[in-house]
Design an enzyme around this catalytic site. Structure first.
Site, short mmCIF file in Angstrom:
data_model
loop_
_atom_site.label_atom_id
_atom_site.label_comp_id
_atom_site.label_asym_id
_atom_site.label_seq_id
_atom_site.Cartn_x
_atom_site.Cartn_y
_atom_site.Cartn_z
N LYS A 35 0.84 -1.21 0.00
CA LYS A 35 0.00 0.00 0.00
C LYS A 35 0.87 1.25 0.00
CE LYS A 35 -4.17 -1.26 2.46
NZ LYS A 35 -4.84 -1.13 3.76
N ASN A 229 -25.94 0.92 11.72
CA ASN A 229 -25.76 -0.09 10.67
C ASN A 229 -26.80 -1.20 10.80
OD1 ASN A 229 -23.73 1.18 9.37
ND2 ASN A 229 -22.15 -0.34 9.79
N CYS A 281 -19.46 -4.30 6.12
CA CYS A 281 -20.04 -3.61 7.29
C CYS A 281 -21.25 -4.33 7.89
CB CYS A 281 -20.40 -2.19 6.92
SG CYS A 281 -18.98 -1.32 6.22
N LYS A 284 -20.72 -7.99 9.05
CA LYS A 284 -19.77 -8.05 10.17
C LYS A 284 -20.35 -7.35 11.42
CE LYS A 284 -15.90 -5.30 10.05
NZ LYS A 284 -15.61 -4.62 11.29
#
Ligand code: UGA
Length: 458
Positions: A35, A229, A281, A284
């Site tokens: 990265k 969420n 998201c 999980k």
């Protein structure tokens, strides 16, 4: 303000680029060499609309480094944005967060005040644990140290990350220290007051209102993230459950969603029935919330049901294929869309993966397309040579349709909306279209020659 950001994933990199655009002095730390190599060349390691251009604009001002000692000591604020992957039992693993806090505390100067902010999505109580970790390190170093820990959950949506960062609905801060709240208020001032010149790709929406900064205690801030969420996940699962019943009673779920969404208490967003949610998201975070609840011996049947309904959607699509094709053995199925949602190459928990695995398990041949997620899907799916022979990634949507027994639209990428249905249908062995996202008009699809099956549509 001098800032150190730990982690350059979706959250860390978006935050780094946006805060740098807002004229903060940003150093971003990551241990991942590959990265860092990309970032040092000014290339974004994530696919996100607008991020490459914005990174290029601010690149000369951000320092990317593997070294905490380089980024942290002279920072006023440190943001932890590392991953919290699921453990085998579904609970979120906070090891990386604790490790980041430990490494930060090891290089903090004893005579300076720091605000240490947890942006990662973490189980309730993690901020308190971070306070303990920092104190342990300070006592090991024989110093007093001066760190205020705060929770600042992130609400970015992949594919809309920069839009959401410049124009959020709200900013939530959970802290016990006024100093930490004050530092975060100064950090976000250009966003709270919208005093920055919008980047050309992200003009300020005309109806946008200034976002509130909500302050609360750390546990509540951590819970807000999970509750938000989970609520969105169950809103989608609710409409998917209604969609199944619509199929039984000959009603149209898109009409039902329109009708209930007009009630301001319900709202029209996140009522799109289809293949349900994937990504890094909701799957999980709903599992992690159940993990938190289990630790207290508390039951959450609504959250459990939201998950059950969600994953059933994937099975129902395969059932629809089975019912029209009688058997999947030897049949060729075209898959449009591999990413878990449009405008990303992210295939984590994507419905496409489960569907393709099931089709291959039942002996089908799969031809799959995606505008950008093919390399990631290939990595995730090409586990055995045997499967490899029956799984083909095709770059062209019309070529994919050639000689297929059915097409399944899995991800609602914009280019799929514009496909010439008649041309597609003509290429196929049998013109069957399973529209997993209700993108097409059933009438138009039927006129084009398709046997059309949507989700929850008469
Ligand atoms: C979600 C939340 O929307 C963000 O606020 C949050 O910050 C993020 O999780 C996170 O915790 O990091 P994201 O997973 O990127 O963001 O994507 P969404 O746009 O919320 O979509 C999630 C899934 O729901 C996608 O698979 C999408 O296809 C599906 N979906 C969405 C539906 O099936 N129907 C809908 O009506 C809306």
């Amino acid at each position: 303000m001098k800032i150190a950001i730990i982690g350059t994933g979706y959250v860390g990199l978006t935050t780094a680029v946006v805060l740098s655009y807002l004229n903060h002095d940003v150093a971003a730390v990551d241990k991942d060499e590959s990265k860092l190599t990309l970032l040092h060349e000014g290339k974004s390691p994530i696919h996100e609309p607008g991020i490459q251009n914005l990174l290029e604009e601010v690149w000369h001002t951000i320092r990317f480094t593997p070294s905490m000692a380089e980024a942290v000591p002279d920072a006023e604020l440190i943001l932890i944005a590392v991953g919290t992957p699921p453990k085998k039992n579904g609970e979120a693993d906070t090891r990386h967060v604790e490790q980041a806090a430990r490494e930060v505390a090891q290089v903090c100067l004893p005579d300076r005040h720091y605000t240490l902010v947890v942006k990662s999505t973490v189980p309730i109580g993690t901020n308190q644990r971070v306070v303990e970790v920092v104190e342990e390190v300070f006592s090991g170093r024989g110093i007093r140290g001066n760190v205020s820990v705060a929770s600042n959950p992130e609400f970015l949506q992949e594919g809309l990350a920069l839009q959401g960062a410049f124009y959020p609905d709200r900013i939530v801060v959970g802290a016990n220290s006024d100093k930490a709240i004050d530092t975060l208020r100064r950090l976000y001032q250009p966003i709270l007051e919208q005093t920055f010149d919008p980047p050309s790709e992200f003009p300020r929406p005309s109806a946008y209102h200034l976002p509130p900064l909500m302050t609360t205690d750390p546990n509540s801030a951590e819970m807000i993230k999970y509750a938000a969420n989970t609520f969105l996940a169950l809103k989608i699962s609710f409409i998917n459950e209604i969609a199944g019943l619509c199929e039984e009673v000959d009603a149209d779920v898109t009409e039902v969603a329109r009708g209930i969404g007009l009630d301001a208490r319900i709202g029209h967003l996140f009522l799109r029935a289809g293949l349900g949610w994937g990504g890094s998201c909701y799957p999980k975070d709903t599992a992690a919330l159940l993990g938190v609840a289990a630790q207290s011996g508390y039951k959450m049947p609504i959250t459990e049901a939201a998950r059950t309904v969600n994953f059933r959607q994937r099975e129902r699509i395969v059932e629809k294929l089975r019912s029209v094709l009688h058997t999947l053995e030897g049949k060729t199925i075209g898959i449009f869309g591999l990413a878990f949602k449009p405008n990303t190459d992210d295939i984590r928990e994507a419905p496409s993966l489960d569907i393709i695995r099931e089709l291959l398990a039942e002996g089908a041949i799969v031809r799959a397309h995606d505008p950008i997620a093919i390399p990631n899907a290939r990595r995730a799916l090409n586990e055995t040579h045997e499967i490899d022979n029956r799984l083909h990634f095709i770059e062209d949507a019309y070529e994919l349709a050639y000689d297929t027994d059915a097409l399944v639209l899995v991800t609602e990428w914009e280019p799929y909306h514009k496909l010439e249905l008649r041309r597609l249908a003509k290429q196929m062995k049998t013109a069957i279209l399973i529209d997993g996202r209700n993108v097409y008009s059933p009438e138009e699809a039927r006129t084009a020659g398709f046997h059309y099956i949507g989700v929850g549509r008469a």
